[in-house]
Design an enzyme around this catalytic site. Structure first.
Site, short mmCIF file in Angstrom:
data_model
loop_
_atom_site.label_atom_id
_atom_site.label_comp_id
_atom_site.label_asym_id
_atom_site.label_seq_id
_atom_site.Cartn_x
_atom_site.Cartn_y
_atom_site.Cartn_z
NE ARG A 66 1.69 -7.35 -2.77
CZ ARG A 66 2.01 -7.72 -4.00
NH1 ARG A 66 1.25 -7.32 -5.02
NH2 ARG A 66 3.05 -8.48 -4.23
CG HIS A 70 4.83 -3.75 -3.89
ND1 HIS A 70 5.18 -4.85 -4.64
CD2 HIS A 70 4.55 -4.22 -2.64
CE1 HIS A 70 5.11 -5.94 -3.88
NE2 HIS A 70 4.73 -5.58 -2.67
CB VAL A 74 11.04 0.52 -6.06
CG1 VAL A 74 12.04 0.39 -7.20
CG2 VAL A 74 10.27 -0.78 -5.89
CG ASN A 99 5.70 -4.87 -8.38
OD1 ASN A 99 5.40 -5.08 -7.21
ND2 ASN A 99 6.55 -3.92 -8.73
CG HIS A 198 0.73 -9.79 4.72
ND1 HIS A 198 1.88 -10.55 4.72
CD2 HIS A 198 0.94 -8.82 3.79
CE1 HIS A 198 2.74 -10.07 3.83
NE2 HIS A 198 2.19 -9.02 3.25
CB THR A 199 -5.08 -8.70 8.78
OG1 THR A 199 -6.14 -9.40 9.45
CG2 THR A 199 -5.50 -7.28 8.52
#
Length: 320
Positions: A66, A70, A74, A99, A198-199
């Site tokens: 992640r 992220h 941006v 965040n 997302h698992t």
């Protein structure tokens, strides 16, 4: 997704306005094996750090994946998410509501950078280290290994507003998700495939409770599942409420296709996840991934590499 992260104090906290310039070697484009000559053990050193951290706490893996995502979404994949001071004043990306406190894994990046600097000073960028740790996390949780094209430079700008404007929240509609990925030159399929990350991982109550109540009113979330979540979370969970739960209730530490199987069972933790099965165009693809894990894994690897190329800096005027 709403989990706290550690610090990056040893590398950027003290003087965020002064960025470390890398040697002016040829950096025209990303390529696999970029450090084969200048730092041949870079990937091995990073892998050792990630493996040790994972052995101590398996939840670090989704945090590192992640963190890479992220960062790239941006200002591009430039490690700006690591900066703890904004040279233009104001808050940084990591301090944004998108965040904070959910991002974690900064301590692992710190350890990896320290190990690489000890072996090859001023050679390997933090942006490339972020790509390495994400890849290694995918390998540890999903037994998937892929080559990471490298040669990224980093940036010195990190802005809270840009993070909030570019990062897609757990309450996003399909339209918002598609448009958000399209702005990064990622396709609808890339969005659907990367959502499968997302698992693994967990999420703070504030990220799902309110929207799940609306889903319950529309009968798009299991009543028993919603009751379980209500029991877990305080009634008015705020941004910094520490309570979390796994996103995948069945195999929360394994990168597999179970995420897609849960969609059709009304067991999606986030509204944004549930939206994928409600869309007539996307649902067949989600169902195909649920039925064929290798199909999804092959596409996931390709999408991760593609995401790692978002607005990369590769010229000698860029910095780390």
């Amino acid at each position: 997704m709403r989990t706290s992260g550690g610090g990056f104090a040893g590398l950027v906290a003290s003087v965020a306005t002064v960025c470390l310039l890398l040697p002016t070697a040829s950096r025209a484009q990303l390529k696999v094996g970029f450090y084969n000559t200048t730092c041949p053990n870079a990937e091995a050193l990073v892998r050792q750090v990630v493996t040790a951290a994972f052995a101590n706490n398996s939840s670090v893996a989704p945090g590192l994946i992640r963190l890479h995502f992220h960062d790239c979404f941006v200002r591009g994949c430039d490690a700006s998410v690591l900066l703890s001071v904004n040279p233009d004043c104001g808050n940084t990306e990591r301090q944004s509501s998108a965040n904070n406190p959910s991002l974690r894994g900064f301590d692992v990046i710190d350890a990896a950078k320290t190990a690489v600097e000890r072996s090859c000073p001023r050679t390997v960028s933090c942006a490339d280290i972020l790509a390495f740790v994400a890849r290694d996390s995918v390998n540890l949780t999903g037994k998937l290994f892929y080559q990471v094209p490298t040669g990224r430079w980093g940036g010195c700008v990190s802005n809270e507003t840009e993070a909030n404007n570019n990062l897609l929240g757990p309450d996003s509609t399909v339209e918002v998700l598609i448009n958000g990925f399209r702005k990064k030159n990622l396709s609808v399929e890339d969005m659907l495939v990367l959502s499968g990350s997302h698992t693994i991982g967990s999420s703070h109550c504030a990220s799902f409770l309110a929207t799940n109540r609306r889903q319950r009113a529309n009968e798009t979330i299991s009543a028993a599942y919603q009751a379980l979540l209500e029991a877990l979370c305080p009634p008015n969970s705020g941004q910094f409420d520490p309570n979390t739960t796994e996103i995948d209730v069945s195999t929360p530490v394994v990168l597999d296709n179970n995420y897609y199987k849960l969609l059709s069972l009304n067991l999606s933790l986030h509204f944004s996840d549930d939206q994928l099965i409600r869309n007539a165009t996307l649902a067949p693809f989600a169902n195909a991934f649920a039925a064929n894990e290798m199909l999804w894994k092959d596409k996931f690897v390709a999408a991760m590499i593609k995401m790692g190329n978002i607005k990369v800096k590769t010229g000698i005027m860029d910095e780390i």
